[in-house]
Scaffold this active site. Structure first.
Site, short mmCIF file in Angstrom:
data_model
loop_
_atom_site.label_atom_id
_atom_site.label_comp_id
_atom_site.label_asym_id
_atom_site.label_seq_id
_atom_site.Cartn_x
_atom_site.Cartn_y
_atom_site.Cartn_z
N ASN A 186 1.06 6.59 4.03
CA ASN A 186 0.05 7.17 4.91
C ASN A 186 0.75 7.99 5.99
OD1 ASN A 186 -1.07 3.97 4.57
ND2 ASN A 186 -2.39 5.62 3.89
N HIS A 200 4.59 4.79 13.51
CA HIS A 200 5.98 4.63 13.05
C HIS A 200 6.02 4.86 11.54
CE1 HIS A 200 9.95 2.35 13.75
NE2 HIS A 200 9.98 2.81 12.51
N HIS A 230 6.35 4.74 7.72
CA HIS A 230 6.43 3.62 6.78
C HIS A 230 5.71 3.96 5.48
CE1 HIS A 230 2.52 3.04 8.74
NE2 HIS A 230 2.16 2.31 7.70
#
Length: 201
Positions: A110, A121, A123
């Site tokens: 995403n 952050h 990921h």
């Protein structure tokens, strides 16, 4: 006509009540769970899973943190970092596949609040499920009859949709994208899944 529509476009939908409790963390936040001390790339069990071994649907939901720095962007990653990310995801894929109940594994990333990311952050996520989604079943059924596959046809098809071609891969846009900027990265050799990709490519 309605039966054709149901067969082709029927999608699975998982309602995971616990994911409502996910924290919303933006780029300016000083409290981010992914900023905990770690080096390189780490894979953790998702604290707010879509599926687990104790619920329905049965499965495993992991999160892949690809940088210890809160605002580092993937576009700035080194080649060595990208290799580490992809190899660690592949090793985890193979681990998850050892569970005989797991029938489908999806890796996705995403980006941004509009893309569904609750934490800014950087990921990825790995979702392993005991059921194959309906639209994937349809593709298998369709191409098993033709003794070929959708991605092989894309590689051999109209070059107007190709953006980049190397010795081992083709980057292209689907002829009928499902969303803006949808891009396919396809290996030229036929593999059944990501876990089969050899390291040399």
């Amino acid at each position: 006509m309605m039966e054709y529509y149901d067969e082709v476009f029927l999608n699975n939908c998982i309602i995971a009540e616990g994911r409502r409790k996910r924290p919303m963390i933006d780029a300016k936040s000083l409290e981010c769970p992914f900023c905990l001390p770690h080096e390189g790339v780490v894979i953790w069990e998702n604290k707010y899973p879509v599926a687990s071994k104790l619920t329905m649907p049965y499965g495993q939901h992991d999160v892949v943190i690809d940088t210890p720095l809160h605002n580092e962007s993937p576009k700035d990653f080194s080649l060595a970092r990208w290799e580490e990310i992809l190899f660690k995801i592949q090793r985890r894929w193979l681990e998850l596949g050892q569970d005989e109940k797991i029938q489908f594994i999806q890796v996705f990333k995403n980006f941004g609040r509009c893309g569904g990311a609750s934490i800014s952050h950087s990921h990825w996520q790995i979702l392993a499920l005991s059921e194959v989604p309906h639209f994937v079943q349809h593709q298998y059924k369709q191409y098993n009859v033709k003794e070929t596959c959708y991605l092989c046809e894309v590689c051999e098809g109209d070059t107007d949709y190709k953006m980049l071609e190397t010795e081992h891969f083709i980057v292209c846009s689907p002829k009928a994208p499902r969303f803006a900027y949808e891009t396919l990265l396809i290996p030229k050799a036929h593999y059944q899944h990501y876990g089969e990709l050899p390291e040399h490519i």
